[in-house]
Scaffold this motif. Structure first.
Motif: not given
Length: 413
Positions: A150-167
């Motif tokens: 669960f991440y709250t913040g900006n879309s730039t970091v959100g993409k990195l969170v989603m990329e890391a979660a995808a692994r």
């Protein structure tokens, strides 16, 4: 913890973002207490098996949905409301039966340090550890396998969170932001509209993900809107907002420079003053902003309010619809047909008519974005559901069935 430590929390917020003593309970703590009370009172109901419709084949069977914990979740909080936006998800994660790693934002350093010191005194630190730190600590956390992030913040970091979660094929909730438009109809009560918009835009020094990002209105009322905001600012913060105990500051120097850069090339119709040494930017309104100006290309997240003029409601709907889906849309109108069209012909994470941000305060409504403004939802039961696996359960009886025994091999065919 919230009851015992309200004074310490208020002090930390004052150090982080110059949050006033009045705003701390209103903006952070009351909502948290309401979330906790709701979860405690409704938990047995939320967690109970949920019967569903049966078919002819299952008419005598048990058919239901059973919420169950996901496991271990990671909650990455935000700096602009470091208590509410970190602990609200945690309430739902605990209610749903999960363990959770809590990562407060390093930008609100005083709140993060206090949370790390306090939470283990009230919750089992093995089940709910707090991890402080910056980019490297967050990256290390994201290398681990969680059952939900669960991440709250900006879309730039959100993409990195989603990329890391995808692994790890980990599901995510991304509470992001975007440019939330505020349409003002020419026939509305401008005094009331400007008062509500002024509060929503400049509270917390504009650092609110669902703050009105820009105003859309017809040219004939633009000057009246500016005057209405000017009068409200005088009432809220006095002739010098810099000396007002109720007006905040930008979180750090980097964000101060970013917000000030957005103002380059514009003459403010209101405000425009700044003081780098205090990270102070006055409540500022800019008129006649071109639709494709830099000020209109990224979420402002600061006390700058551009006004873009449009010809009519059709033009406003077209303007909103050709851009990314925002986290919120605000519509001020006394015309039911205009309101109905705005609701029907635009889309956003949430919408409030004739006010701003108030949909966030209702834990009966799901809060979240759509498209670029986020994915997933929370608040109240919605948080419980977000952190639960809804297991499909069918329990059949072994009776009520005629079993045909196989024929012996020697029987006549």
């Amino acid at each position: 913890m919230i009851t015992d430590r309200q004074g310490e929390i208020a002090t930390a917020l004052k150090q982080d973002i110059n949050r006033s003593q009045y705003d701390t309970p209103l903006l952070e703590l009351i909502g948290l207490e309401n979330e906790i009370s709701l979860a405690v009172s409704k938990l047995a109901q939320w967690d109970a098996p949920r019967p569903v419709e049966k078919s002819l084949l299952t008419i005598s069977d048990q058919v239901y949905i059973q919420p169950e914990p996901l496991g271990v979740v990671l909650i990455i909080g935000a700096w602009n409301y470091p208590w509410a936006l970190t602990l609200q998800p945690l309430v739902g994660a605990i209610a749903a039966g999960n363990a959770a790693v809590v990562k407060p934002s390093e930008l609100s350093e005083y709140s993060a340090s206090l949370l790390k010191a306090l939470l283990p005194r009230y919750l089992d630190q093995e089940l709910y550890p707090v991890v402080c730190g910056g980019v490297s600590e967050t990256q290390e956390l994201l290398r681990q396998r969680f059952d939900h992030i669960f991440y709250t913040g900006n879309s730039t970091v959100g993409k990195l969170v989603m990329e890391a979660a995808a692994r790890h094929l980990t599901p995510v909730t991304l509470e992001l932001g975007g440019k939330s438009p505020c349409y003002i109809d020419k026939d509305v009560d401008l005094r009331v509209a400007c008062r509500r918009i002024t509060w929503g835009k400049f509270v917390n020094c504009g650092q609110t993900c669902i703050a009105p990002d820009y105003i859309l209105c017809e040219p004939s009322i633009q000057n009246r809107v500016v005057e209405g905001i000017r009068q409200t600012l005088l009432e809220f913060y006095g002739p010098d907002p810099k000396s007002s105990p109720d007006y905040g500051r930008i979180i750090n120097q980097r964000h101060f420079n970013r917000v000030m850069a957005l103002l380059d090339g514009y003459t403010a119709a209101l405000g425009g003053q700044s003081d780098s040494s205090q990270r102070y930017i006055a409540p500022t309104v800019v008129k006649d902003v071109p639709p494709y100006a830099r000020l209109m290309q990224e979420e402002i997240f600061g006390p700058l309010l551009p006004i873009v003029t449009i010809s009519d409601v059709d033009d406003a709907i077209h303007f909103i619809s050709e851009r990314e889906k925002p986290l919120a849309i605000y519509v001020f109108s006394s015309n039911k047909k205009v309101i109905k069209r705005m609701l029907a012909e635009t889309t956003s994470g949430g919408v409030t008519v004739n006010d701003v941000m108030m949909h966030y305060t209702l834990n009966s409504l799901p809060f979240g974005g759509v498209g670029q403004s986020g994915t997933g939802r929370y608040h109240g039961k919605h948080t419980f559901d977000q952190f639960s696996h809804h297991r499909a359960c069918l329990v059949k009886s072994l009776g009520m069935e005629r079993v045909n025994m196989p024929r012996p091999a020697w029987s006549v065919q």
